[in-house]
Motif scaffolding. Structure first.
Motif, short mmCIF file in Angstrom:
data_model
loop_
_atom_site.label_atom_id
_atom_site.label_comp_id
_atom_site.label_asym_id
_atom_site.label_seq_id
_atom_site.Cartn_x
_atom_site.Cartn_y
_atom_site.Cartn_z
N THR A 1 6.01 -17.95 7.93
CA THR A 1 5.76 -18.95 6.84
C THR A 1 5.26 -18.00 5.79
OG1 THR A 1 4.52 -20.32 8.69
CG2 THR A 1 3.85 -20.55 6.22
N ILE A 2 4.79 -16.89 5.61
CA ILE A 2 4.53 -16.03 4.44
C ILE A 2 6.06 -15.60 4.17
CG2 ILE A 2 3.74 -13.84 3.53
CD1 ILE A 2 1.27 -14.29 5.65
N GLY A 3 6.91 -15.26 5.03
CA GLY A 3 8.37 -15.14 4.41
C GLY A 3 9.01 -16.02 3.49
N ARG A 4 8.80 -17.44 4.08
CA ARG A 4 9.26 -18.52 3.21
C ARG A 4 8.60 -18.52 1.89
NH1 ARG A 4 9.02 -21.06 8.52
NH2 ARG A 4 7.18 -21.94 7.91
N ILE A 5 7.33 -18.33 1.96
CA ILE A 5 6.53 -18.24 0.57
C ILE A 5 7.12 -17.28 -0.35
CG2 ILE A 5 4.32 -17.85 -0.46
CD1 ILE A 5 3.01 -19.18 2.01
N THR A 6 7.41 -16.17 0.25
CA THR A 6 7.88 -15.17 -0.86
C THR A 6 9.24 -15.36 -1.06
OG1 THR A 6 6.66 -13.23 0.58
CG2 THR A 6 8.41 -12.36 -0.37
N ASP A 7 10.15 -15.75 -0.13
CA ASP A 7 11.59 -16.19 -0.59
C ASP A 7 11.51 -17.16 -1.84
OD1 ASP A 7 12.33 -14.56 1.04
OD2 ASP A 7 12.84 -15.94 2.43
N PRO B 1 6.68 -23.71 -11.54
CA PRO B 1 6.89 -25.06 -10.92
C PRO B 1 8.18 -25.18 -9.95
CG PRO B 1 6.71 -24.82 -13.03
CD PRO B 1 6.71 -23.52 -12.77
N ALA B 2 9.08 -24.34 -9.86
CA ALA B 2 10.01 -24.40 -9.14
C ALA B 2 9.78 -24.14 -7.78
CB ALA B 2 11.28 -23.67 -9.41
N ALA B 3 8.75 -23.26 -7.76
CA ALA B 3 8.52 -22.75 -6.28
C ALA B 3 7.16 -23.58 -5.84
CB ALA B 3 8.05 -21.50 -6.37
N ALA B 4 6.56 -24.45 -6.30
CA ALA B 4 5.28 -24.98 -6.37
C ALA B 4 5.33 -25.85 -4.85
CB ALA B 4 4.84 -25.74 -7.22
N PRO B 5 6.51 -26.75 -4.74
CA PRO B 5 6.46 -27.68 -3.60
C PRO B 5 6.47 -26.69 -2.40
CG PRO B 5 7.71 -28.60 -5.41
CD PRO B 5 7.32 -27.20 -5.78
N THR B 6 7.31 -25.94 -2.17
CA THR B 6 7.58 -24.99 -1.09
C THR B 6 6.27 -24.15 -0.93
OG1 THR B 6 10.00 -24.94 -1.36
CG2 THR B 6 8.68 -23.29 0.14
N VAL B 7 5.72 -23.63 -1.96
CA VAL B 7 4.43 -22.60 -1.51
C VAL B 7 3.46 -23.55 -0.93
CG1 VAL B 7 3.03 -21.20 -3.02
CG2 VAL B 7 5.42 -20.92 -3.19
N ASN B 8 3.27 -24.77 -1.74
CA ASN B 8 1.90 -25.39 -1.38
C ASN B 8 2.16 -25.91 0.23
OD1 ASN B 8 0.71 -25.22 -3.83
ND2 ASN B 8 1.86 -26.83 -4.65
N LEU C 1 9.05 -17.58 -4.04
CA LEU C 1 8.58 -17.13 -5.28
C LEU C 1 9.44 -16.21 -5.81
CD1 LEU C 1 4.95 -16.41 -4.24
CD2 LEU C 1 5.60 -18.14 -5.80
N ARG C 2 10.35 -15.30 -4.98
CA ARG C 2 11.47 -14.77 -5.41
C ARG C 2 12.52 -15.55 -6.18
NH1 ARG C 2 11.55 -10.48 -0.46
NH2 ARG C 2 9.57 -8.99 -1.28
N LYS C 3 12.79 -16.50 -5.54
CA LYS C 3 13.87 -17.30 -6.12
C LYS C 3 13.41 -18.05 -7.49
CE LYS C 3 15.99 -18.99 -1.83
NZ LYS C 3 16.40 -19.98 -0.75
N ALA C 4 12.16 -18.05 -7.82
CA ALA C 4 11.48 -18.46 -8.97
C ALA C 4 11.50 -17.48 -9.95
CB ALA C 4 10.43 -19.11 -8.72
N GLY C 5 11.72 -16.12 -9.76
CA GLY C 5 11.49 -15.01 -10.43
C GLY C 5 10.29 -14.15 -10.41
N GLU C 6 9.69 -14.62 -9.35
CA GLU C 6 8.38 -13.64 -9.28
C GLU C 6 8.95 -12.64 -8.20
OE1 GLU C 6 5.17 -14.41 -10.52
OE2 GLU C 6 6.50 -15.46 -11.72
N ARG C 7 7.93 -11.53 -8.36
CA ARG C 7 7.96 -10.60 -7.39
C ARG C 7 6.85 -10.24 -6.58
NH1 ARG C 7 9.73 -5.20 -10.70
NH2 ARG C 7 9.88 -4.50 -8.57
N PRO C 8 6.68 -11.09 -5.34
CA PRO C 8 5.43 -11.08 -4.61
C PRO C 8 5.23 -10.28 -3.35
CG PRO C 8 6.75 -12.67 -3.84
CD PRO C 8 7.59 -11.95 -4.96
N GLU C 9 5.37 -8.93 -3.82
CA GLU C 9 5.37 -7.84 -2.82
C GLU C 9 4.00 -7.81 -2.38
OE1 GLU C 9 6.68 -7.42 -5.87
OE2 GLU C 9 8.71 -6.74 -5.54
#
Length: 469
Positions: free
Chosen positions: A127-133, A82-89, A135-143
């Motif tokens: 843009t994908i770099g921002r999505i990755t960042d 949820p913490a990453a959803a606004p930025t990712v969407n 997700l990582r800040k929210a604890g994911e590992r989106p390699e």
């Protein structure tokens, strides 16, 4: 207040204008083909294109029929905190806008392909770099998202490389539909059991019909609450809505629950699908608007002649209630470039529904309406109302009708829309610009906002073998 103004602007921009016809020459070609004894309407579609490779002025083929194919980043996501959803969407919506803009630039200047793709790769990478960042800040590992920025050009349809500029019907430039996208339904062999409306009913044989009208109130916008929440013009094509009156990109669950509805039984669910347009040179009020002409969607918007929203059962047993605010979708709006793994388009004509088409538009004989049928997945994971890619929480049953381990059967929505297509006109579904209005991209969306009592009644009717509404 801003949202109310936005909705009023969207509604005003999509009120239909008086219909016009194809050019005189095109109309004569189609009418002649339809009237000919033993002839087929597909002749008319081919006649519109002219001899292969014989474009205006004797020129050959252009970029028509080729498109830009990019990895679908949204489909690669497996978790979205949820913490990453606004930025990712927001950034997923930006990726779609980048592809749409690149396609339009390339269509205007096919010789600029290399430059357009280089710029697109650069923009997508950022843009994908921002999505990755996020997700990582929210604890994911989106390699797995690394390396998804590169796009390529690819052929968009079977006849594309032989289609000269102007081979498309109507007033589109280079984004379809093409002559090979149409077929006379009378030339198609029966290929569907029963009535061909997406399969038989469940083991109990009951059904529940939600009657929500045909969008007589003109609820349209180019948003997508499920796939692109919080993003204006997230669909890059116009949607028809029935049911919930508040549905747009910014609708919260609380707003949906408190909204009015067009459904006669109190169902506040949101049902929506891309509009169908006549390719007739008709100028809609969205001709210069996002989701309309700016995204290559042109022509007179058709209101369905009928809309059926029917829920039925599971072939292997009883169904259970859907949870409130469950998101569910069927088909793939980007199936032309993603492949047909998630495609579930099904086109036919009234009186011929034992003949279903997945990648062709049917040309129906006089007195027969075009039919769009979309069956939704009906096996729920029992926990989530949505998933990162909007597909893994609700899936289709297996070939035997059973849900996979860990999933439970819920009522299956079958959406059936019919259209009275005027004689001498062809048509196309709204699409992302790069999807070339291909019929395989047809899709539907549903958010469950049925009152709990109504959902219980629907399930009881289905499981007891009754037909209710």
């Amino acid at each position: 207040m801003k949202r109310q103004q936005y909705r009023r602007q969207q509604q005003a921009s999509t009120r239909t204008h008086k219909r016009t016809r194809l050019t005189k020459q095109s109309g004569v070609l189609i009418a002649t083909a339809l009237a000919a004894c033993g002839g087929t309407a597909v002749i008319a579609a081919q006649a519109l294109a002219g001899p292969a490779g014989a474009g205006p002025g004797g020129g050959g083929t252009t970029a028509a029929g080729r498109t830009i194919s990019c990895p679908d980043v949204g489909q690669r996501l497996r978790r979205l905190p949820p913490a990453a959803a606004p930025t990712v969407n927001r950034d997923l919506g930006r990726l779609e806008a980048q592809v749409a803009e690149a396609f339009q630039q390339w269509s205007a200047d096919p010789g600029a392909q290399d430059r357009v793709l280089r710029t697109l790769d650069r923009d997508r990478k950022a843009t994908i770099g921002r999505i990755t960042d996020a997700l990582r800040k929210a604890g994911e590992r989106p390699e797995a998202l690394d390396g998804l920025s590169t796009c390529r050009t690819t052929r968009g349809s079977a006849a594309a490389l032989n289609a000269p500029r102007g081979a498309q019907d109507g007033n589109s430039a280079d984004n379809g539909p093409f002559r090979d996208d149409f077929v006379d339904i009378r030339t198609v062999r029966p290929n569907a059991p029963g009535n061909g409306r997406g399969g038989g009913q469940g083991a109990a044989g009951g059904s529940f019909l939600s009657e929500c009208g045909r969008n007589e109130n003109g609820h349209n916008n180019p948003d997508n609450l499920i796939v692109a929440p919080g993003v204006r013009n997230g669909a890059h094509h116009l949607h028809d809505y029935v049911g919930n009156l508040e549905t747009d990109a910014f609708s919260s669950d609380n707003e949906l629950a408190g909204a009015g509805t067009t459904c006669g039984n109190g169902d506040r669910s949101a049902y929506y699908w891309p509009v169908l347009r006549l390719r007739d040179n008709g100028r809609e009020r969205d001709a210069d608007a996002p989701g309309g002409g700016r995204d290559g969607n042109v022509g007179t918007i058709l209101r369905p002649a009928s809309v059926s929203l029917e829920f039925d059962g599971n072939a292997a047993g009883k169904v259970t209630e859907m949870p409130p605010f469950l998101r569910n979708l069927t088909g793939d709006a980007k199936a032309l470039t993603n492949g047909t793994g998630n495609a579930h388009a099904s086109w036919s004509c009234t009186g011929f529904e034992d003949r279903q088409l997945g990648n062709k538009y049917p040309l129906c004989p006089r007195g027969s309406n075009v039919v769009r049928s979309l069956a939704f997945p009906s096996c729920w994971d029992g926990r989530n109302i949505d998933s990162a890619n909007h597909r893994t929480h609700v899936v289709f049953p297996g070939a035997d009708g059973r849900c996979r381990s860990g999933f439970q059967a819920i009522p299956r929505l079958v959406q059936r829309l019919t259209y009275a297509i005027p004689q001498n006109t062809l048509y196309a579904v709204d699409s992302f610009p790069d999807q070339l209005h291909n019929p395989v991209t047809d899709h539907g969306d549903f958010v469950n906002v049925m009152p709990r009592q109504l959902m219980r009644r629907a399930v009881d009717c289905i499981n007891s073998g009754r037909d209710c509404r």
